[in-house]
Design a protein around this motif. Sequence first.
Motif, PDB file in Angstrom:
ATOM      1  N   LYS A   2       0.735  -0.831   0.136  1.00 50.74           N
ATOM      2  CA  LYS A   2      -0.258   0.094  -0.022  1.00 50.74           C
ATOM      3  C   LYS A   2       0.844   1.266  -0.605  1.00 50.74           C
ATOM      4  O   LYS A   2       1.775   1.108   0.996  1.00 50.74           O
ATOM      5  CB  LYS A   2      -0.888   0.256   1.004  1.00 50.74           C
ATOM      6  CG  LYS A   2      -1.692   1.592   1.367  1.00 50.74           C
ATOM      7  CD  LYS A   2      -2.306   1.096   2.553  1.00 50.74           C
ATOM      8  CE  LYS A   2      -3.335   2.691   2.876  1.00 50.74           C
ATOM      9  NZ  LYS A   2      -4.084   2.738   1.456  1.00 50.74           N
ATOM     10  N   TYR A   3       0.776   2.000  -0.944  1.00 50.74           N
ATOM     11  CA  TYR A   3       1.068   3.332  -1.181  1.00 50.74           C
ATOM     12  C   TYR A   3       0.191   4.297  -0.769  1.00 50.74           C
ATOM     13  O   TYR A   3      -0.733   4.658  -1.475  1.00 50.74           O
ATOM     14  CB  TYR A   3       2.263   3.414  -2.504  1.00 50.74           C
ATOM     15  CG  TYR A   3       3.083   2.915  -2.376  1.00 50.74           C
ATOM     16  CD1 TYR A   3       4.548   3.379  -2.297  1.00 50.74           C
ATOM     17  CD2 TYR A   3       3.088   1.341  -3.224  1.00 50.74           C
ATOM     18  CE1 TYR A   3       5.725   2.251  -2.348  1.00 50.74           C
ATOM     19  CE2 TYR A   3       4.628   0.629  -3.079  1.00 50.74           C
ATOM     20  CZ  TYR A   3       5.512   1.316  -3.227  1.00 50.74           C
ATOM     21  OH  TYR A   3       6.174   0.460  -2.636  1.00 50.74           O
ATOM     22  N   ASP A  26       6.826  11.957   5.047  1.00 46.75           N
ATOM     23  CA  ASP A  26       5.644  10.660   5.765  1.00 46.75           C
ATOM     24  C   ASP A  26       4.388  10.237   4.425  1.00 46.75           C
ATOM     25  O   ASP A  26       4.093  10.140   5.321  1.00 46.75           O
ATOM     26  CB  ASP A  26       5.311  10.419   7.038  1.00 46.75           C
ATOM     27  CG  ASP A  26       6.822  11.073   7.929  1.00 46.75           C
ATOM     28  OD1 ASP A  26       7.908   9.780   7.677  1.00 46.75           O
ATOM     29  OD2 ASP A  26       6.604  11.685   8.907  1.00 46.75           O
ATOM     30  N   VAL A  27       4.850  10.896   3.484  1.00 45.61           N
ATOM     31  CA  VAL A  27       3.811  10.554   2.618  1.00 45.61           C
ATOM     32  C   VAL A  27       4.083   8.981   1.238  1.00 45.61           C
ATOM     33  O   VAL A  27       4.736  10.046   0.826  1.00 45.61           O
ATOM     34  CB  VAL A  27       3.530  11.392   1.550  1.00 45.61           C
ATOM     35  CG1 VAL A  27       1.724  11.068   0.693  1.00 45.61           C
ATOM     36  CG2 VAL A  27       2.543  12.628   2.475  1.00 45.61           C
ATOM     37  N   LYS A  28       3.930   7.901   1.665  1.00 43.02           N
ATOM     38  CA  LYS A  28       4.790   7.071   0.742  1.00 43.02           C
ATOM     39  C   LYS A  28       4.087   7.180  -0.008  1.00 43.02           C
ATOM     40  O   LYS A  28       3.861   6.922  -0.772  1.00 43.02           O
ATOM     41  CB  LYS A  28       4.427   5.854   1.683  1.00 43.02           C
ATOM     42  CG  LYS A  28       5.008   4.403   1.084  1.00 43.02           C
ATOM     43  CD  LYS A  28       4.652   3.079   2.207  1.00 43.02           C
ATOM     44  CE  LYS A  28       5.354   1.737   1.126  1.00 43.02           C
ATOM     45  NZ  LYS A  28       4.850   0.630   2.331  1.00 43.02           N
ATOM     46  N   THR A  29       5.229   7.163  -1.012  1.00 41.27           N
ATOM     47  CA  THR A  29       5.471   7.201  -1.952  1.00 41.27           C
ATOM     48  C   THR A  29       6.524   6.773  -3.635  1.00 41.27           C
ATOM     49  O   THR A  29       6.906   6.280  -3.325  1.00 41.27           O
ATOM     50  CB  THR A  29       5.367   8.823  -2.808  1.00 41.27           C
ATOM     51  OG1 THR A  29       4.740   9.803  -2.170  1.00 41.27           O
ATOM     52  CG2 THR A  29       6.176   9.700  -4.137  1.00 41.27           C
ATOM     53  N   LYS A  30       5.742   5.888  -4.907  1.00 39.79           N
ATOM     54  CA  LYS A  30       6.679   5.614  -5.437  1.00 39.79           C
ATOM     55  C   LYS A  30       6.207   6.210  -7.166  1.00 39.79           C
ATOM     56  O   LYS A  30       5.315   6.608  -7.407  1.00 39.79           O
ATOM     57  CB  LYS A  30       6.347   3.576  -4.999  1.00 39.79           C
ATOM     58  CG  LYS A  30       7.289   2.998  -6.787  1.00 39.79           C
ATOM     59  CD  LYS A  30       6.590   1.825  -6.787  1.00 39.79           C
ATOM     60  CE  LYS A  30       7.587   1.063  -7.608  1.00 39.79           C
ATOM     61  NZ  LYS A  30       9.114   0.987  -7.062  1.00 39.79           N
ATOM     62  N   THR A  44      -0.686  -5.457  -8.068  1.00 39.71           N
ATOM     63  CA  THR A  44       0.970  -5.855  -6.662  1.00 39.71           C
ATOM     64  C   THR A  44       0.293  -4.767  -5.752  1.00 39.71           C
ATOM     65  O   THR A  44       0.390  -4.696  -4.691  1.00 39.71           O
ATOM     66  CB  THR A  44       1.918  -6.762  -7.035  1.00 39.71           C
ATOM     67  OG1 THR A  44       2.500  -5.756  -7.135  1.00 39.71           O
ATOM     68  CG2 THR A  44       1.795  -8.149  -7.712  1.00 39.71           C
ATOM     69  N   ASN A  45      -0.197  -3.361  -6.061  1.00 46.32           N
ATOM     70  CA  ASN A  45      -0.047  -2.640  -5.160  1.00 46.32           C
ATOM     71  C   ASN A  45      -1.663  -1.636  -4.982  1.00 46.32           C
ATOM     72  O   ASN A  45      -2.520  -2.025  -6.034  1.00 46.32           O
ATOM     73  CB  ASN A  45       1.162  -1.560  -5.354  1.00 46.32           C
ATOM     74  CG  ASN A  45       2.488  -2.053  -5.554  1.00 46.32           C
ATOM     75  OD1 ASN A  45       2.881  -2.980  -4.271  1.00 46.32           O
ATOM     76  ND2 ASN A  45       3.037  -2.856  -6.800  1.00 46.32           N
ATOM     77  N   THR A  46      -1.380  -1.235  -4.117  1.00 50.29           N
ATOM     78  CA  THR A  46      -2.415   0.218  -3.870  1.00 50.29           C
ATOM     79  C   THR A  46      -2.293   1.365  -3.697  1.00 50.29           C
ATOM     80  O   THR A  46      -0.679   1.517  -3.524  1.00 50.29           O
ATOM     81  CB  THR A  46      -3.448  -0.664  -3.156  1.00 50.29           C
ATOM     82  OG1 THR A  46      -2.931   0.199  -1.645  1.00 50.29           O
ATOM     83  CG2 THR A  46      -3.888  -1.309  -3.424  1.00 50.29           C
ATOM     84  N   ALA A  47      -2.388   2.691  -4.502  1.00 45.56           N
ATOM     85  CA  ALA A  47      -2.034   4.109  -3.560  1.00 45.56           C
ATOM     86  C   ALA A  47      -3.790   4.570  -3.508  1.00 45.56           C
ATOM     87  O   ALA A  47      -4.623   4.535  -4.538  1.00 45.56           O
ATOM     88  CB  ALA A  47      -1.461   4.338  -4.965  1.00 45.56           C
TER      89      ALA A  47
END
Length: 228
Positions: A2-3, A26-30, A44-47
């Motif tokens: 989870k992002y 602390d905003v988890k970002t990709k 496989t991920n969410t945002a």
Amino acid sequence: MKYQCLIVDDEIELAESTAEYFNLFDVKTKYVTNYDDCIEFFKTNTADVILLDINLADASGFAVCKQLRETIAVPILFISARTSNEDILVALNIGGDDYITKPYTLSILLAKVQAVIKRYASTTEKKEESEQYEKGNLRVDFTAGKVYSKGKEIPFKAMEYRLLCYLIKNRGRIISKEELFKEVWQDAITGDGTLNVHIRYLREKIEENPNEPIHIKTVWGRGYQYEE
């Protein structure tokens, strides 16, 4: 995994620096740089929010948005150096929730993304139990987050749905544009153009005649009013 934010931009240095800045707060970002990697990411991920550039090397951001909207309802914010009204209208029409022009200031962009994430969390985690609105042909199920007209479900983008809910829950009174910016967008930076486009889309979805609306009324010089 989870992002909180996914950045889709082929300007690698800009995407990388933006992601690093967001992660510092602390905003988890990709970030990804092309169409294929974006589609693969969501297998496989969410945002919670997507920052999507229009000009990608292998595809248009418009194409990416249309593809994502087939399965994903999270807010999509377009980021682009293109500033024409036509590009903005296309972006909002195909599923974008907002349009941010480049170059952007990292601190302002972060504040906007944080507001969107907070808003998205509130609509998914704090839904009213067994609450709905029904009048005439329109029914809004606040618990399920769905809108129906004449018994048929109407697809709504995240911001359109939030705007409609706010108008309905405050029906009968005049709501200023400033209030809508603050309470719906939670962002004073949002402009009249974005609001006007969303109002027009709401009318097209729930009014019998969008050109002569009987529910979502414009009160000139003051704002909008939802009437039953």
